[in-house]
Motif scaffolding. Structure first.
Motif, PDB file in Angstrom:
ATOM      1  N   SER A  89       0.834  -1.208   0.000  1.00 11.20           N
ATOM      2  CA  SER A  89       0.000   0.000   0.000  1.00 11.20           C
ATOM      3  C   SER A  89       0.871   1.262   0.000  1.00 11.20           C
ATOM      4  CB  SER A  89      -0.947   0.009   1.195  1.00 11.20           C
ATOM      5  OG  SER A  89      -0.260  -0.346   2.367  1.00 11.20           O
ATOM      6  N   ASP A  90       2.100   1.158   0.526  1.00 15.91           N
ATOM      7  CA  ASP A  90       3.002   2.304   0.504  1.00 15.91           C
ATOM      8  C   ASP A  90       3.373   2.670  -0.938  1.00 15.91           C
ATOM      9  OD1 ASP A  90       2.979   2.154   3.273  1.00 15.91           O
ATOM     10  OD2 ASP A  90       4.764   0.898   3.356  1.00 15.91           O
ATOM     11  N   VAL A  91       3.435   1.651  -1.799  1.00 15.76           N
ATOM     12  CA  VAL A  91       3.733   1.908  -3.212  1.00 15.76           C
ATOM     13  C   VAL A  91       2.647   2.804  -3.804  1.00 15.76           C
ATOM     14  CG1 VAL A  91       3.976   0.872  -5.509  1.00 15.76           C
ATOM     15  CG2 VAL A  91       5.011  -0.246  -3.534  1.00 15.76           C
ATOM     16  N   ASP A  92       1.385   2.461  -3.526  1.00 16.71           N
ATOM     17  CA  ASP A  92       0.280   3.274  -4.045  1.00 16.71           C
ATOM     18  C   ASP A  92       0.396   4.714  -3.548  1.00 16.71           C
ATOM     19  OD1 ASP A  92      -0.722   1.044  -5.246  1.00 16.71           O
ATOM     20  OD2 ASP A  92      -2.120   0.574  -3.633  1.00 16.71           O
TER      21      ASP A  92
ATOM     22  N   LEU B  14     -14.954  -4.335  -3.993  1.00 19.67           N
ATOM     23  CA  LEU B  14     -15.209  -4.148  -2.562  1.00 19.67           C
ATOM     24  C   LEU B  14     -16.094  -2.926  -2.311  1.00 19.67           C
ATOM     25  CD1 LEU B  14     -11.685  -4.946  -1.085  1.00 19.67           C
ATOM     26  CD2 LEU B  14     -13.796  -6.090  -0.441  1.00 19.67           C
ATOM     27  N   ARG B  15     -16.077  -1.999  -3.277  1.00 19.32           N
ATOM     28  CA  ARG B  15     -16.840  -0.775  -3.073  1.00 19.32           C
ATOM     29  C   ARG B  15     -18.347  -0.952  -3.198  1.00 19.32           C
ATOM     30  NH1 ARG B  15     -14.189   4.109  -5.955  1.00 19.32           N
ATOM     31  NH2 ARG B  15     -15.827   5.087  -4.736  1.00 19.32           N
ATOM     32  N   GLY B  21     -15.264   3.381   0.833  1.00 21.97           N
ATOM     33  CA  GLY B  21     -14.754   4.187  -0.276  1.00 21.97           C
ATOM     34  C   GLY B  21     -13.481   3.577  -0.823  1.00 21.97           C
ATOM     35  N   ARG B  22     -12.816   4.306  -1.726  1.00 24.01           N
ATOM     36  CA  ARG B  22     -11.642   3.753  -2.379  1.00 24.01           C
ATOM     37  C   ARG B  22     -10.508   3.438  -1.406  1.00 24.01           C
ATOM     38  NH1 ARG B  22      -9.434   2.343  -6.954  1.00 24.01           N
ATOM     39  NH2 ARG B  22      -7.182   2.439  -6.810  1.00 24.01           N
ATOM     40  N   LYS B  23     -10.264   4.358  -0.473  1.00 22.72           N
ATOM     41  CA  LYS B  23      -9.167   4.160   0.492  1.00 22.72           C
ATOM     42  C   LYS B  23      -9.402   2.939   1.371  1.00 22.72           C
ATOM     43  CE  LYS B  23      -5.697   6.971   0.280  1.00 22.72           C
ATOM     44  NZ  LYS B  23      -4.317   6.481   0.312  1.00 22.72           N
ATOM     45  N   SER B  24     -10.638   2.821   1.890  1.00 16.88           N
ATOM     46  CA  SER B  24     -10.948   1.669   2.748  1.00 16.88           C
ATOM     47  C   SER B  24     -10.847   0.384   1.946  1.00 16.88           C
ATOM     48  CB  SER B  24     -12.358   1.767   3.306  1.00 16.88           C
ATOM     49  OG  SER B  24     -12.589   2.998   3.909  1.00 16.88           O
ATOM     50  N   ALA B  29      -8.328  -4.761   0.901  1.00 19.06           N
ATOM     51  CA  ALA B  29      -7.727  -5.688  -0.064  1.00 19.06           C
ATOM     52  C   ALA B  29      -6.310  -6.068   0.370  1.00 19.06           C
ATOM     53  CB  ALA B  29      -7.712  -5.067  -1.456  1.00 19.06           C
ATOM     54  N   HIS B  30      -5.511  -5.063   0.738  1.00 15.65           N
ATOM     55  CA  HIS B  30      -4.142  -5.344   1.155  1.00 15.65           C
ATOM     56  C   HIS B  30      -4.099  -6.194   2.420  1.00 15.65           C
ATOM     57  CE1 HIS B  30      -2.712  -1.735  -1.345  1.00 15.65           C
ATOM     58  NE2 HIS B  30      -2.264  -2.829  -1.911  1.00 15.65           N
ATOM     59  N   HIS B  31      -4.971  -5.853   3.363  1.00 20.55           N
ATOM     60  CA  HIS B  31      -4.993  -6.608   4.613  1.00 20.55           C
ATOM     61  C   HIS B  31      -5.323  -8.077   4.349  1.00 20.55           C
ATOM     62  CE1 HIS B  31      -5.909  -7.417   8.908  1.00 20.55           C
ATOM     63  NE2 HIS B  31      -6.800  -8.240   8.392  1.00 20.55           N
ATOM     64  N   LEU B  32      -6.360  -8.312   3.548  1.00 22.30           N
ATOM     65  CA  LEU B  32      -6.768  -9.689   3.293  1.00 22.30           C
ATOM     66  C   LEU B  32      -5.674 -10.459   2.569  1.00 22.30           C
ATOM     67  CD1 LEU B  32     -10.508  -9.175   2.281  1.00 22.30           C
ATOM     68  CD2 LEU B  32      -9.597  -9.969   4.463  1.00 22.30           C
TER      69      LEU B  32
END
Lengths: 197, 197
Positions: A89-92, B14-15, B21-24, B29-32
């Motif tokens: 996510s840091d890349v984004d 996911l939205r 929203g996009r950030k969440s 996604a990254h967490h999963l």
């Protein structure tokens, strides 16, 4: 025990997402059932595919379903710089600025107490990238936590040993930030990093 | 156009969830992917099953994967009362209090301008429930919106025509609520509904 209803199971399962507690899970489940079953079916399909097929880029370790990610394959990037970050996510986040070099994603940070050593964060792989003659500078953008700082220090030694430039991204007052709400640690960093104008 | 990466598709998908929203979506996604692929695979499976199999109870119209929901089938409920609500989530909210009667879920409210009439909110089905001799009282717990009030009024006429008792849940200051933060509409209701002590 009575078997859980499918709705109960859905609410429970939704809680695997970060920041989703029982109330939000309930609201999401009801919303999807009542208003967006198609969206939910699509999400379910994509999620299964993503979990099955998304792996890590063989070069920079970010998430991708291909052997080498799009960023690494692009010929438009500046090969003289690599930015080292902890998470995909840091890349984004950095892509939203105007950095156009390469990346390397550690997928974590050094944490000897948890048994996470250099190999676990891909530093043997990173060592190979350092051999690239085009590479001039490594930018360390690990987090400002104790572990992030220690990791940055460790990597900076590796880079220096190869005779390349290494830098740490600046820490200071965020843009638009008001001084009175910024913590003292950040202010100390901002003072140390002051520039003559 | 370049084809979207699977990760991008997952973030988009996911939205479909309310409040994401996009950030969440990115964070989820990254967490999963990084920490809970098994949880996400499980969620994906349950979500597909739920969207396919959960329908509405033939008696009270709430969500269930069976013909008749668990609450309606239970023999421990008080058959003399039916509480009428707009949404299945309202049932959960009322279940957390100590109401132990039956329910009827409208799945919406009357809204003639949008073409939503009595049959669309199941009132023909509700009419049959009114024939039950055991039933003594109908409690109207629709929302305090214009449509919710109009719907409550319409149903109260149906119930009165059958010679049964009909009541509206009390509106007033919420428990633990501070007077200065309560809107004037609510205070007006609370004044009207005052009780001698």
């Amino acid at each position: 025990m009575v078997e859980q209803s499918l709705l109960e199971q859905l609410i429970e399962a939704l809680r695997c997402m970060p920041g989703i507690g029982r109330k939000s899970a309930q609201r999401i489940a009801h919303h999807l059932l009542q208003r967006n079953r198609d969206g939910a079916k699509h999400l379910s399909k994509i999620m299964a595919q993503a979990m099955e097929n998304i792996g890590h880029c063989q070069r920079c370790r970010t998430f991708t379903e291909r052997p080498i990610c799009e960023l690494c394959e692009s010929s438009k990037r500046d090969n003289s710089m690599i930015c080292v970050v902890e998470n995909p996510s840091d890349v984004d986040a950095i892509e939203d600025s105007n950095y156009r070099g390469r990346y390397f994603v550690l997928l974590g940070h050094l944490s000897p107490l948890d048994g996470i050593g250099p190999e676990d964060i891909g530093l043997n792989q990173f060592q190979q990238l350092l051999d690239d003659e085009e590479l001039k500078e490594v930018i360390l953008a690990t987090n400002t936590t104790v572990e992030g700082e220690a990791t940055a220090h460790f990597i900076s030694e590796m880079v220096k040993a190869k005779g390349k430039q290494v830098s740490r991204i600046a820490h200071g007052i965020p843009m638009g930030g008001e001084l009175e709400y910024v913590n003292s640690m950040t202010i100390a960093h901002a003072m140390d990093g002051r520039k003559l104008i």
